[in-house]
Write a protein that holds these residues in place. Structure first.
Motif, PDB file in Angstrom:
ATOM      1  N   GLN A 186       0.812  -1.216   0.000  1.00  0.00           N
ATOM      2  CA  GLN A 186       0.000   0.000   0.000  1.00  0.00           C
ATOM      3  C   GLN A 186       0.855   1.280   0.000  1.00  0.00           C
ATOM      4  O   GLN A 186       0.773   2.100   0.923  1.00  0.00           O
ATOM      5  N   PRO A 187       1.682   1.456  -1.031  1.00  0.00           N
ATOM      6  CA  PRO A 187       2.563   2.638  -1.081  1.00  0.00           C
ATOM      7  C   PRO A 187       1.836   3.904  -1.528  1.00  0.00           C
ATOM      8  O   PRO A 187       2.075   4.454  -2.607  1.00  0.00           O
ATOM      9  N   ILE A 188       0.911   4.376  -0.683  1.00  0.00           N
ATOM     10  CA  ILE A 188       0.097   5.549  -1.020  1.00  0.00           C
ATOM     11  C   ILE A 188       0.966   6.784  -1.241  1.00  0.00           C
ATOM     12  O   ILE A 188       0.655   7.650  -2.059  1.00  0.00           O
ATOM     13  N   SER A 189       2.079   6.870  -0.482  1.00  0.00           N
ATOM     14  CA  SER A 189       2.962   8.041  -0.592  1.00  0.00           C
ATOM     15  C   SER A 189       3.511   8.205  -2.003  1.00  0.00           C
ATOM     16  O   SER A 189       3.907   9.307  -2.396  1.00  0.00           O
ATOM     17  N   LEU A 190       3.529   7.119  -2.764  1.00  0.00           N
ATOM     18  CA  LEU A 190       4.054   7.140  -4.129  1.00  0.00           C
ATOM     19  C   LEU A 190       3.283   8.112  -5.017  1.00  0.00           C
ATOM     20  O   LEU A 190       3.825   8.640  -5.988  1.00  0.00           O
ATOM     21  N   PHE A 191       2.024   8.371  -4.662  1.00  0.00           N
ATOM     22  CA  PHE A 191       1.171   9.198  -5.507  1.00  0.00           C
ATOM     23  C   PHE A 191       1.203  10.675  -5.112  1.00  0.00           C
ATOM     24  O   PHE A 191       0.461  11.483  -5.660  1.00  0.00           O
ATOM     25  N   SER A 192       2.086  11.011  -4.151  1.00  0.00           N
ATOM     26  CA  SER A 192       2.299  12.426  -3.865  1.00  0.00           C
ATOM     27  C   SER A 192       3.332  12.955  -4.850  1.00  0.00           C
ATOM     28  O   SER A 192       4.273  12.239  -5.223  1.00  0.00           O
ATOM     29  N   LYS A 193       3.174  14.210  -5.264  1.00  0.00           N
ATOM     30  CA  LYS A 193       4.037  14.781  -6.308  1.00  0.00           C
ATOM     31  C   LYS A 193       5.504  14.761  -5.894  1.00  0.00           C
ATOM     32  O   LYS A 193       6.389  14.418  -6.690  1.00  0.00           O
ATOM     33  N   GLU A 194       5.777  15.087  -4.649  1.00  0.00           N
ATOM     34  CA  GLU A 194       7.164  15.182  -4.173  1.00  0.00           C
ATOM     35  C   GLU A 194       7.864  13.826  -4.219  1.00  0.00           C
ATOM     36  O   GLU A 194       8.999  13.706  -4.711  1.00  0.00           O
ATOM     37  N   VAL A 195       7.186  12.792  -3.711  1.00  0.00           N
ATOM     38  CA  VAL A 195       7.785  11.450  -3.682  1.00  0.00           C
ATOM     39  C   VAL A 195       7.931  10.912  -5.101  1.00  0.00           C
ATOM     40  O   VAL A 195       8.988  10.374  -5.468  1.00  0.00           O
ATOM     41  N   PHE A 196       6.893  11.068  -5.916  1.00  0.00           N
ATOM     42  CA  PHE A 196       6.918  10.480  -7.266  1.00  0.00           C
ATOM     43  C   PHE A 196       8.008  11.105  -8.127  1.00  0.00           C
ATOM     44  O   PHE A 196       8.735  10.399  -8.835  1.00  0.00           O
ATOM     45  N   THR A 197       8.124  12.440  -8.088  1.00  0.00           N
ATOM     46  CA  THR A 197       9.164  13.088  -8.897  1.00  0.00           C
ATOM     47  C   THR A 197      10.560  12.723  -8.397  1.00  0.00           C
ATOM     48  O   THR A 197      11.496  12.593  -9.184  1.00  0.00           O
ATOM     49  N   GLY A 198      10.704  12.522  -7.082  1.00  0.00           N
ATOM     50  CA  GLY A 198      12.008  12.162  -6.528  1.00  0.00           C
ATOM     51  C   GLY A 198      12.431  10.751  -6.880  1.00  0.00           C
ATOM     52  O   GLY A 198      13.602  10.491  -7.165  1.00  0.00           O
ATOM     53  N   ILE A 199      11.465   9.831  -6.876  1.00  0.00           N
ATOM     54  CA  ILE A 199      11.791   8.414  -7.116  1.00  0.00           C
ATOM     55  C   ILE A 199      11.718   8.058  -8.599  1.00  0.00           C
ATOM     56  O   ILE A 199      12.154   6.969  -8.990  1.00  0.00           O
ATOM     57  N   LEU A 200      11.211   8.968  -9.427  1.00  0.00           N
ATOM     58  CA  LEU A 200      11.011   8.675 -10.844  1.00  0.00           C
ATOM     59  C   LEU A 200      12.276   8.169 -11.561  1.00  0.00           C
ATOM     60  O   LEU A 200      12.200   7.184 -12.305  1.00  0.00           O
ATOM     61  N   PRO A 201      13.454   8.800 -11.358  1.00  0.00           N
ATOM     62  CA  PRO A 201      14.661   8.281 -12.040  1.00  0.00           C
ATOM     63  C   PRO A 201      14.970   6.830 -11.674  1.00  0.00           C
ATOM     64  O   PRO A 201      15.320   6.027 -12.543  1.00  0.00           O
ATOM     65  N   TYR A 202      14.820   6.488 -10.379  1.00  0.00           N
ATOM     66  CA  TYR A 202      15.058   5.103  -9.950  1.00  0.00           C
ATOM     67  C   TYR A 202      13.992   4.182 -10.538  1.00  0.00           C
ATOM     68  O   TYR A 202      14.285   3.059 -10.960  1.00  0.00           O
ATOM     69  N   GLY A 203      12.753   4.673 -10.558  1.00  0.00           N
ATOM     70  CA  GLY A 203      11.648   3.869 -11.089  1.00  0.00           C
ATOM     71  C   GLY A 203      11.825   3.548 -12.559  1.00  0.00           C
ATOM     72  O   GLY A 203      11.560   2.421 -12.999  1.00  0.00           O
ATOM     73  N   LEU A 204      12.276   4.524 -13.330  1.00  0.00           N
ATOM     74  CA  LEU A 204      12.501   4.294 -14.758  1.00  0.00           C
ATOM     75  C   LEU A 204      13.605   3.259 -14.976  1.00  0.00           C
ATOM     76  O   LEU A 204      13.470   2.362 -15.807  1.00  0.00           O
ATOM     77  N   LEU A 205      14.699   3.373 -14.223  1.00  0.00           N
ATOM     78  CA  LEU A 205      15.798   2.411 -14.346  1.00  0.00           C
ATOM     79  C   LEU A 205      15.335   1.009 -13.960  1.00  0.00           C
ATOM     80  O   LEU A 205      15.617   0.033 -14.663  1.00  0.00           O
ATOM     81  N   LEU A 206      14.626   0.897 -12.834  1.00  0.00           N
ATOM     82  CA  LEU A 206      14.171  -0.416 -12.359  1.00  0.00           C
ATOM     83  C   LEU A 206      13.145  -1.034 -13.302  1.00  0.00           C
ATOM     84  O   LEU A 206      13.178  -2.242 -13.561  1.00  0.00           O
ATOM     85  N   SER A 207      12.224  -0.216 -13.807  1.00  0.00           N
ATOM     86  CA  SER A 207      11.179  -0.762 -14.680  1.00  0.00           C
ATOM     87  C   SER A 207      11.747  -1.152 -16.043  1.00  0.00           C
ATOM     88  O   SER A 207      11.405  -2.207 -16.582  1.00  0.00           O
ATOM     89  N   ILE A 208      12.640  -0.327 -16.600  1.00  0.00           N
ATOM     90  CA  ILE A 208      13.201  -0.630 -17.919  1.00  0.00           C
ATOM     91  C   ILE A 208      14.124  -1.848 -17.851  1.00  0.00           C
ATOM     92  O   ILE A 208      14.004  -2.783 -18.651  1.00  0.00           O
ATOM     93  N   PHE A 209      15.042  -1.850 -16.870  1.00  0.00           N
ATOM     94  CA  PHE A 209      16.018  -2.940 -16.784  1.00  0.00           C
ATOM     95  C   PHE A 209      15.489  -4.186 -16.076  1.00  0.00           C
ATOM     96  O   PHE A 209      16.072  -5.262 -16.199  1.00  0.00           O
ATOM     97  N   GLY A 210      14.393  -4.046 -15.321  1.00  0.00           N
ATOM     98  CA  GLY A 210      13.869  -5.191 -14.589  1.00  0.00           C
ATOM     99  C   GLY A 210      12.557  -5.742 -15.115  1.00  0.00           C
ATOM    100  O   GLY A 210      12.271  -6.928 -14.966  1.00  0.00           O
ATOM    101  N   THR A 211      11.755  -4.894 -15.757  1.00  0.00           N
ATOM    102  CA  THR A 211      10.407  -5.292 -16.156  1.00  0.00           C
ATOM    103  C   THR A 211      10.209  -5.341 -17.663  1.00  0.00           C
ATOM    104  O   THR A 211       9.448  -6.166 -18.164  1.00  0.00           O
ATOM    105  N   VAL A 212      10.903  -4.480 -18.393  1.00  0.00           N
ATOM    106  CA  VAL A 212      10.666  -4.351 -19.830  1.00  0.00           C
ATOM    107  C   VAL A 212      11.712  -5.107 -20.657  1.00  0.00           C
ATOM    108  O   VAL A 212      11.377  -6.000 -21.441  1.00  0.00           O
ATOM    109  N   ILE A 213      12.982  -4.763 -20.482  1.00  0.00           N
ATOM    110  CA  ILE A 213      14.038  -5.330 -21.337  1.00  0.00           C
ATOM    111  C   ILE A 213      14.183  -6.849 -21.207  1.00  0.00           C
ATOM    112  O   ILE A 213      14.153  -7.559 -22.219  1.00  0.00           O
TER     113      ILE A 213
END
Length: 300
Positions: free
Chosen positions: A205-232
């Motif tokens: 239940q990571p509700i904090s993820l949907f706050s603008k501050e948390v999402f913009t801060g974690i976005l670079p890590y999220g893109l790396l993890l999703s591209i290299f772990g989920t997509v490629i």
């Protein structure tokens, strides 16, 4: 040439998996928690995979038409819970033990998968496989540093989470090989990661993820993890595995282990002893021996 292209694809896919634990450690260092890290990977991975699938459906529909797509989408969705469980358990393990240890624990899926296949599907392991299990366990003692770790600094909960992650990964591989093979790989991956996202949101239940501050801060890590772990990896495996064959493909996926250890050593500056490196090489040698293709496979 086709086999070479397939081998390169599998190699890159496995290497992509290998760098995940380093990105996760970096995200923790930036003060993001488990729910936010796993949640953003699942969310962005799901979004990217569905966008790729819908783009193919819109612009290149013939690539999708050769699949009958008759099995239940709900079954594929539920099977995606296994990949969500892998992320939750493995990233919790990475939080508690060095990344170089976490990947060794995850590699125990090799013998855990054999055990599951035997218990639930009555697939009796061969003598060669049983010998390999003994050697893998021996290599694990060296690679995790348990024989050197006399002061008990290694986290017991971390080891437990690592073994649970290996079990979940074994289940994911078994399920992935049996469910949804009549769907285009990209659509199957999108449905499965949607199931993973549902599991992550229900448990963490990571509700904090949907706050603008948390999402913009974690976005670079999220893109790396999703591209290299989920997509490629799923896309490259789907392309490369049929071309390389199971035996050679399995050997190439083992590159995940040295990549993860090297990243933890050079990027995270974790201490890796000579005995641990020897243990890693030993495990890799056993994997190669276990999956050594026959001459007919090499020539085909």
């Amino acid at each position: 040439m086709e086999k070479l292209k397939g081998g390169i694809a599998v190699f890159i896919g496995a290497a992509s998996f290998g760098i995940l634990s380093t990105f996760v450690k970096k995200a923790y260092e930036a003060n993001f928690n488990l729910g936010e890290v796993v949640g953003v990977q699942a969310l962005l991975g799901m979004a990217i995979l569905w966008m790729i699938y819908l783009s193919l459906k819109l612009f290149k529909p013939n690539k999708l038409q050769k699949y009958p797509s008759k099995s239940s989408k709900l079954k594929i969705l539920i099977s995606g819970f296994s990949t969500g469980a892998v992320s939750i358990l493995y990233y919790q393990c990475v939080q508690l033990v060095p990344a170089s240890i976490a990947i060794i624990l995850l590699m125990q899926y090799i013998w855990i998968g054999m055990l599951i296949e035997f218990i639930f599907f009555k697939n009796k392991p061969s003598v060669k496989q049983l010998i390999a299990v003994v050697f893998i366990l021996g290599g694990t003692l060296l690679a995790t540093g348990l024989l050197e770790n006399q002061d008990g600094n290694l986290s017991i909960p971390g080891i437990v989470y690592g073994m649970l992650a290996a079990t979940a990964y074994s289940i994911f591989l078994i399920v992935n090989g049996r469910v949804g093979n009549d769907y285009p790989p990209i659509q199957k991956s999108a449905i499965m990661i949607t199931g993973a996202f549902i599991l992550v949101m229900s448990i963490l239940q990571p509700i904090s993820l949907f706050s603008k501050e948390v999402f913009t801060g974690i976005l670079p890590y999220g893109l790396l993890l999703s591209i290299f772990g989920t997509v490629i990896p799923p896309l490259l495996y789907a392309y490369g595995m049929p071309k390389t064959g199971f035996s050679i493909g399995n050997i190439l996926t083992a590159v995940e282990l040295p990549v993860a250890i090297s990243m933890s050593y050079f990027i995270l500056h974790e201490y890796v002893s000579l005995w641990q490196w020897i243990g890693v090489i030993f495990i890799l040698a056993v994997i190669v021996w276990l999956n050594k293709p026959k001459k007919s496979e090499l020539l085909s």
